[in-house]
Design an enzyme around this catalytic site. Structure first.
Site, PDB file in Angstrom:
ATOM      1  CG  HIS A   8      -4.345   4.412  -0.652  1.00  0.00           C
ATOM      2  ND1 HIS A   8      -3.377   3.439  -0.631  1.00  0.00           N
ATOM      3  CD2 HIS A   8      -4.589   4.673  -1.956  1.00  0.00           C
ATOM      4  CE1 HIS A   8      -3.068   3.124  -1.887  1.00  0.00           C
ATOM      5  NE2 HIS A   8      -3.787   3.852  -2.701  1.00  0.00           N
TER       6      HIS A   8
ATOM      7  CG  ASP B 102      -1.848   1.163   1.247  1.00  0.00           C
ATOM      8  OD1 ASP B 102      -1.457   2.260   0.805  1.00  0.00           O
ATOM      9  OD2 ASP B 102      -2.996   0.973   1.668  1.00  0.00           O
ATOM     10  CG  HIS B 103       1.297   4.356  -3.112  1.00  0.00           C
ATOM     11  ND1 HIS B 103       0.050   4.011  -3.530  1.00  0.00           N
ATOM     12  CD2 HIS B 103       1.363   5.700  -3.208  1.00  0.00           C
ATOM     13  CE1 HIS B 103      -0.620   5.105  -3.860  1.00  0.00           C
ATOM     14  NE2 HIS B 103       0.162   6.149  -3.673  1.00  0.00           N
TER      15      HIS B 103
HETATM   16  C1  BG6 Z   1      -3.855   4.713  -6.176  1.00  0.00           C
HETATM   17  C2  BG6 Z   1      -5.235   4.815  -6.754  1.00  0.00           C
HETATM   18  O1  BG6 Z   1      -3.728   3.572  -5.383  1.00  0.00           O
HETATM   19  O2  BG6 Z   1      -3.597   5.882  -5.388  1.00  0.00           O
HETATM   20  C3  BG6 Z   1      -5.369   6.068  -7.597  1.00  0.00           C
HETATM   21  O3  BG6 Z   1      -5.504   3.671  -7.552  1.00  0.00           O
HETATM   22  C4  BG6 Z   1      -5.007   7.289  -6.775  1.00  0.00           C
HETATM   23  O4  BG6 Z   1      -6.684   6.193  -8.118  1.00  0.00           O
HETATM   24  C5  BG6 Z   1      -3.654   7.097  -6.106  1.00  0.00           C
HETATM   25  O5  BG6 Z   1      -4.967   8.398  -7.641  1.00  0.00           O
HETATM   26  C6  BG6 Z   1      -3.361   8.219  -5.138  1.00  0.00           C
HETATM   27  O6  BG6 Z   1      -2.033   8.129  -4.745  1.00  0.00           O
HETATM   28  P1  BG6 Z   1      -1.205   9.439  -4.384  1.00  0.00           P
HETATM   29  O7  BG6 Z   1       0.108   8.929  -3.939  1.00  0.00           O
HETATM   30  O8  BG6 Z   1      -1.153  10.272  -5.638  1.00  0.00           O
HETATM   31  O9  BG6 Z   1      -1.983  10.117  -3.312  1.00  0.00           O
END
Ligand code: BG6
Length: 502
Positions: free
Chosen positions: A252, A189-190
């Site tokens: 997230h 989960d980045h």
């Molecule tokens: C991804 C989603 O996991 O996270 C995207 O699939 C979203 O739809 C993105 O835009 C948001 O990541 P960040 O790092 O730009 O907040």
């Protein structure tokens, strides 16, 4: 500035196999992360990357593609010296991951690279593929003996989405756990790789001053906003089946929520941290039936303008059904049923094509029960807030009331502001570098354990059920707004409001 460092860890030699190497994720996140680790001197031991995807390419063509991709993303960052030093570590083979014979060829190629580069049998497999392939790829890795750890460690990194509901996530966990040990599985989960997200635990547990009032005794409510100005960016095909709830909430946003609300872990080890996170995720009261209608708002963007640029509505996006009922916005009021949080609402909202890109957590404190400032405007003042800015403009602010200088007693709100950039001089990275680094050194704290994933899905299962039956819950909002007015009403009915971003 005094600094305290956690203990250093060795990465050790490794071979990273990336399935889906010619795709967007590899281009935008994985390759830049590998170069960022190299630039920071964290890949000092022998390493190699083997890209695998359907497209026919030689090693040389793969390397040239990486250089061109990096140049388009971050011009000048991959210097000629870095190219000379690092590119020989990158290899490629064309292959169809659904073809079992491919794995034998890949095994032979891995052995050859291992000998050539001295990676000592250690390898991770990164599944940057369509989610439908997660399970088949893991089974094929298992059948071909590629995850056998007799001659080095073997790990598998799995991207999101991890299932599309509780049942499918349980099934996927069951499938991959029949081949891999849980400690070989790294569910990404980045958000957990983001510096500011990791700092939530540090803020709470390394600073004595926050601990005494971190509960329903002093906190009125918590709000989490994840606003994006982007639309679906050509991902309509995926997004049509995902929607804002699946795409952002059980993963997230629940990571943010669990870090802000978990009990203090015994240590920052993977075991202790994740035990506490899962405990609080399980304490989220699942919304069901009419509670969903009352506490959840679901929206879809209609045409409008963001930052002065006209944007089409969601239904006019590529690969989107013109009558689509997929939500691009969701807001909800959640409760955590435990001793610490009983009675404290957690409001969360996320959406695409909103007025601003902002990810923030606002912890709002209760107003003092009594104030001695008679005949002043003190009642009209807003309560104290701790604002954790995850992105952009990463930092933390404390909003409190102060006396306006002058003879009369006048009070006003001010912000005490910490910006990462002021102290540490550089913007935090995307998160993928930290996660890859942790996977290579076998550190799983920032990866989701099976039970965490399932607890997330369990908490939203009732919402999915109601939505599957009631299409009329979807409301349109114009691009460039803050979502449907129903989301404001959700808070207003309890005399609260979302933080306003100007
Ligand atoms: C991804 C989603 O996991 O996270 C995207 O699939 C979203 O739809 C993105 O835009 C948001 O990541 P960040 O790092 O730009 O907040």
């Amino acid at each position: 500035m005094a600094s305290v460092e956690s203990s250093e860890h060795e990465t050790g030699p490794f071979l990273g196999v990336i399935f889906g190497a010619s795709g967007d994720l590899a281009k935008r996140k994985l390759m830049p992360a590998i170069f960022s680790l190299a630039r920071d001197g964290l890949l000092s031991r022998p390493f190699a990357i083997l890209g695998v995807s359907r497209r026919e390419m030689s090693d040389e063509e793969f390397r040239a593609k990486i250089v061109a991709d990096m140049e388009s993303l971050a011009p000048g960052q991959l210097t000629p010296e870095m190219q000379q030093e690092l590119l020989p570590h990158f290899f490629y083979m064309a292959g169809d991951v659904t073809d079992s014979a491919m794995y034998d060829r890949m095994k032979a190629r891995m052995e050859q690279i291992d000998k050539e580069c001295g990676t000592e049998g250690n390898a991770f497999f990164y599944l940057a593929t369509a989610p439908t392939l997660f399970s088949p790829v893991v089974h094929s890795l298992g059948k071909s003996g590629l995850i056998d750890e007799r001659c080095g460690w073997r790990r598998v990194v799995i991207e999101k989405p991890f299932g599309h509901d509780l049942e499918s996530a349980q099934q996927l966990n069951c499938d991959i756990q029949s081949v891999l040990d849980e400690d070989q599985i790294y569910r990404i989960d980045h958000y957990l790789g983001k510096e500011t997200v990791q700092n939530i635990a540090v803020l709470r547990f390394a600073n004595g001053m926050f601990q005494p009032f971190w509960s329903n005794l002093y906190i009125d409510h918590v709000q989490i906003t994840v606003g994006e100005t982007l639309g679906v960016e050509g991902r309509g095909g995926y997004y049509e089946h995902a929607g804002a709830l699946r795409d952002m909430v059980p993963n997230h946003i629940f990571q943010l929520l669990s870090l802000i609300s978990m009990e203090m872990p015994l240590s920052f080890s993977a075991h202790d941290m994740r035990n506490e996170q899962v405990k609080v995720l399980r304490a989220i009261k699942p919304l069901t039936g009419d509670d969903v209608v009352r506490n959840v708002v679901r929206g879809q963007y209609a045409k409008g303008s963001v930052d002065g640029v006209d944007e089409p509505g969601y239904r006019d996006e590529e690969h989107v059904d013109p009558e689509s009922l997929t939500e691009t916005y969701v807001a909800m009021r959640l409760s955590i049923e435990n001793q610490r949080w009983a009675g404290v609402p957690f409001y969360i909202r996320t959406g695409k094509r909103l007025a601003a890109r902002v990810t923030e957590i606002v912890v709002e404190f209760k107003k003092p029960p009594f104030t001695p400032f008679r005949e002043t405007a003190v009642d009209a003042l807003e309560p104290n807030q701790l604002i954790i800015r995850i992105q952009p403009d990463e930092g933390i602010s404390l909003r409190f009331v102060t006396k306006v200088p002058g003879t009369l007693v006048k009070l006003d709100e001010v912000d005490m502001d910490f910006h990462y950039a002021d102290y540490f001089g550089r913007a935090p990275a995307t998160g993928y570098d930290r996660l890859l680094f942790d996977c290579i050194r076998g550190e799983a704290t920032l990866f989701r354990r099976a039970d965490m994933v399932e607890a997330g899905w369990r908490a939203v299962a009732g919402i999915q059920e109601v939505w599957a039956e009631k299409d009329e819950t979807l409301t349109a909002y114009p691009c460039g707004s803050w979502g449907p007015s129903e989301a404001d009403a959700l808070m207003a009915r309890e005399n609260r409001q979302w933080r306003v971003y100007v």
